[in-house]
Design an enzyme around this catalytic site. Structure first.
Site, PDB file in Angstrom:
ATOM      1  N   SER A 111      17.140   4.554   6.939  1.00 20.27           N
ATOM      2  CA  SER A 111      17.247   3.280   6.212  1.00 20.27           C
ATOM      3  C   SER A 111      18.693   2.823   6.116  1.00 20.27           C
ATOM      4  O   SER A 111      19.609   3.646   6.052  1.00 20.27           O
ATOM      5  CB  SER A 111      16.671   3.474   4.797  1.00 20.27           C
ATOM      6  OG  SER A 111      17.047   2.399   3.951  1.00 20.27           O
ATOM      7  N   TYR A 168      16.935   8.218  -3.491  1.00 18.86           N
ATOM      8  CA  TYR A 168      16.230   7.872  -2.239  1.00 18.86           C
ATOM      9  C   TYR A 168      17.218   7.883  -1.075  1.00 18.86           C
ATOM     10  O   TYR A 168      16.975   8.515  -0.042  1.00 18.86           O
ATOM     11  CB  TYR A 168      15.558   6.501  -2.362  1.00 18.86           C
ATOM     12  CG  TYR A 168      15.119   5.947  -1.033  1.00 18.86           C
ATOM     13  CD1 TYR A 168      15.816   4.911  -0.432  1.00 18.86           C
ATOM     14  CD2 TYR A 168      14.029   6.481  -0.368  1.00 18.86           C
ATOM     15  CE1 TYR A 168      15.433   4.418   0.800  1.00 18.86           C
ATOM     16  CE2 TYR A 168      13.642   5.994   0.865  1.00 18.86           C
ATOM     17  CZ  TYR A 168      14.356   4.967   1.453  1.00 18.86           C
ATOM     18  OH  TYR A 168      13.983   4.483   2.678  1.00 18.86           O
ATOM     19  N   LYS A 206      17.621  10.267   2.489  1.00 16.85           N
ATOM     20  CA  LYS A 206      17.710   9.767   3.875  1.00 16.85           C
ATOM     21  C   LYS A 206      18.966  10.322   4.556  1.00 16.85           C
ATOM     22  O   LYS A 206      18.944  10.716   5.716  1.00 16.85           O
ATOM     23  CB  LYS A 206      17.711   8.236   3.894  1.00 16.85           C
ATOM     24  CG  LYS A 206      16.354   7.626   3.564  1.00 16.85           C
ATOM     25  CD  LYS A 206      15.248   8.107   4.510  1.00 16.85           C
ATOM     26  CE  LYS A 206      13.888   7.549   4.192  1.00 16.85           C
ATOM     27  NZ  LYS A 206      12.809   8.077   5.056  1.00 16.85           N
TER      28      LYS A 206
HETATM   29  C1  WQD Z   1      15.794  -8.158  -0.988  1.00 18.63           C
HETATM   30  C2  WQD Z   1      16.549  -9.247  -1.722  1.00 18.63           C
HETATM   31  C3  WQD Z   1      16.970  -8.764  -4.044  1.00 18.63           C
HETATM   32  C4  WQD Z   1      12.754  -8.884  -5.249  1.00 18.63           C
HETATM   33  C5  WQD Z   1      14.942  -2.250  -0.353  1.00 18.63           C
HETATM   34  C6  WQD Z   1      15.414  -0.842  -0.386  1.00 18.63           C
HETATM   35  C7  WQD Z   1      15.702  -0.383   1.016  1.00 18.63           C
HETATM   36  C8  WQD Z   1      14.491  -0.598   1.892  1.00 18.63           C
HETATM   37  C9  WQD Z   1      14.013  -2.039   1.842  1.00 18.63           C
HETATM   38  C10 WQD Z   1      13.312   1.474   2.113  1.00 18.63           C
HETATM   39  C11 WQD Z   1      17.634  -8.717  -2.671  1.00 18.63           C
HETATM   40  C12 WQD Z   1      16.050  -9.970  -3.900  1.00 18.63           C
HETATM   41  C13 WQD Z   1      13.918  -8.917  -4.506  1.00 18.63           C
HETATM   42  C14 WQD Z   1      12.520  -9.875  -6.242  1.00 18.63           C
HETATM   43  C15 WQD Z   1      14.627 -10.891  -5.683  1.00 18.63           C
HETATM   44  N1  WQD Z   1      13.446   0.277   1.497  1.00 18.63           N
HETATM   45  N2  WQD Z   1      14.833  -9.910  -4.727  1.00 18.63           N
HETATM   46  N3  WQD Z   1      13.480 -10.852  -6.418  1.00 18.63           N
HETATM   47  O1  WQD Z   1      16.622  -4.163  -2.046  1.00 18.63           O
HETATM   48  O2  WQD Z   1      17.323  -5.134   0.223  1.00 18.63           O
HETATM   49  O3  WQD Z   1      15.967  -3.060   0.151  1.00 18.63           O
HETATM   50  O4  WQD Z   1      13.803  -2.365   0.462  1.00 18.63           O
HETATM   51  O5  WQD Z   1      13.927   1.881   3.066  1.00 18.63           O
HETATM   52  O6  WQD Z   1      16.023   0.975   0.977  1.00 18.63           O
HETATM   53  O7  WQD Z   1      16.627  -0.808  -1.103  1.00 18.63           O
HETATM   54  O8  WQD Z   1      14.907  -5.206  -0.475  1.00 18.63           O
HETATM   55  O9  WQD Z   1      13.107  -6.841  -0.801  1.00 18.63           O
HETATM   56  O10 WQD Z   1      13.829  -5.401  -2.782  1.00 18.63           O
HETATM   57  O11 WQD Z   1      15.331  -7.214  -1.972  1.00 18.63           O
HETATM   58  O12 WQD Z   1      15.475 -11.789  -5.860  1.00 18.63           O
HETATM   59  O13 WQD Z   1      11.477  -9.902  -6.953  1.00 18.63           O
HETATM   60  O14 WQD Z   1      15.646  -9.979  -2.551  1.00 18.63           O
HETATM   61  O15 WQD Z   1      17.921  -8.967  -5.077  1.00 18.63           O
HETATM   62  O16 WQD Z   1      18.733  -9.625  -2.634  1.00 18.63           O
HETATM   63  P1  WQD Z   1      16.312  -4.432  -0.614  1.00 18.63           P
HETATM   64  P2  WQD Z   1      14.202  -6.151  -1.552  1.00 18.63           P
END
Ligand code: WQD
Length: 334
Positions: A125, A149, A153
């Site tokens: 990741s 997490y 990884k």
């Molecule tokens: C994306 C963007 C949030 C939800 C995570 C894990 C990573 C991987 C993928 C496993 C950010 C914003 C999100 C919401 C929002 N998982 N957001 N409102 O955090 O980049 O990555 O998932 O491997 O390890 O960290 O993905 O989709 O949670 O967030 O504004 O309800 O959307 O702040 O900018 P992230 P995400």
């Protein structure tokens, strides 16, 4: 015809990789305990692929289950998906994450060695890069964990780096996988309220949730909201096929980013999903989420150079495929 074992193969990325491998002419066996996958996924995969789906129900924490899989099938390579993957949950349950993600990997490697198989593709990741201003991120960027997490990884990658030369290892660092299969018969199917952006927006689009909370609009980005490198899950699945082909054809180990190199903001995704579903996505600006970084985008050129990998699908494709899946537009024409 090489036979590949997918641990966690009934899950979101595993099931899409299953179809990509079948399309590429591989034989595939799914190994899953169905703790994070619906029981009817194999049947749906059979509907899509047309052939019988081979499943060994088992847990990567149970060596006997793994040995049974290697006893029943001549396995030429393994893709190891089976792991816990929620950053927030890992902070609450670090020992669970280390047990499953690190202990599970060690079990799989031991069963592989006993089964005479030394080719593994490891689901890693972008979170291994931590919070960095170096964007887009190259693979030689230092690794640092910001959650248990992420620790698991990095630990997994470092374990694999200790293996001797008779092992062939593909480490794939996913950025933000989203979207669903073109058939709209499989896709991301979270049990409860999603942590991730696109599945949350999908539930707003279907009316299951009222509105999206946009976690912060005061980041140093074009519109103030977080920027990520979203990659279509079918492109991601293709990256696994190319990684396995390289391991089988050349034995060359590799560590690559799987991303598009393009960044999209939260509001970009909100707009794209609204266009896909034909309705505005309701949202409100909320405080930043702990642990979030402003920007996370991949340098994609190493995957291109070493695997010939290139993501082809756009953010619009990702949102359209997600909407088709969640709105039940099942396409029997595949
Ligand atoms: C994306 C963007 C949030 C939800 C995570 C894990 C990573 C991987 C993928 C496993 C950010 C914003 C999100 C919401 C929002 N998982 N957001 N409102 O955090 O980049 O990555 O998932 O491997 O390890 O960290 O993905 O989709 O949670 O967030 O504004 O309800 O959307 O702040 O900018 P992230 P995400």
């Amino acid at each position: 015809m090489a036979k590949i074992l997918l641990t966690g193969g009934a899950g979101y990325i595993g099931s899409h990789t299953y179809l990509a491998l079948i399309d590429a002419g591989f034989e595939v066996v799914i190994f899953d305990n169905f703790s994070n996958a619906k029981p009817d996924v194999p049947a749906r995969l059979q509907d899509i692929a047309g052939d019988r789906v081979h499943v060994v129900e088992g847990d990567v924490l149970n060596r006997t289950d793994l040995d049974a899989a290697f006893a029943a099938h001549q396995i030429d390579g393994v893709v190891h998906f089976a792991a816990k993957k929620a950053v927030g949950e890992s902070v609450e349950k670090p020992l669970d994450y280390m047990h499953t993600n690190v202990g599970g990997l060690l079990n799989v490697l031991a069963a592989m060695e006993a089964g005479g198989c030394r080719r593994i593709v490891f689901s890693s990741s972008a979170t291994v890069y931590g919070d960095t201003d170096v964007q887009p991120i190259p693979e030689d960027h230092p690794r640092t964990y910001t959650s248990p997490y992420a620790f698991t990884k990095i630990a997994g990658e470092q374990i694999l780096e200790q293996l001797t030369d008779d092992w062939a290892v593909g480490i794939l660092r996913y950025f933000n996988p989203v979207g669903a299969h073109r058939s709209a018969m499989i896709g991301e199917d979270p049990e409860d309220i999603p942590n991730n952006l696109v599945p949350y927006i999908a539930k707003v689009a279907t009316g299951d949730l009222a509105k999206l909370s946009v976690f912060g609009d005061d980041y140093d980005t074009p519109d103030g909201t977080g920027v990520r490198d979203y990659i279509h899950v079918e492109d991601l699945a293709n990256g696994h096929v190319l990684s396995l082909k390289r391991l089988i054809d050349t034995g060359e180990s590799h560590t690559v980013n799987l991303g598009t190199g393009e960044g999209s903001s939260v509001l970009d995704v909100v707009r794209a999903y609204g266009a896909a579903c034909g309705d505005d996505i309701a949202y409100a600006i909320a405080p930043r989420r702990d642990g979030d970084v402003a920007v996370l985008t991949a340098r994609p050129d190493k995957a291109k150079a070493e695997l010939g990998f290139e993501a082809t699908r756009t953010l619009a494709d990702m949102c359209r495929s997600s909407w088709a899946w969640v709105s039940g537009q099942r396409r029997n024409d595949k």
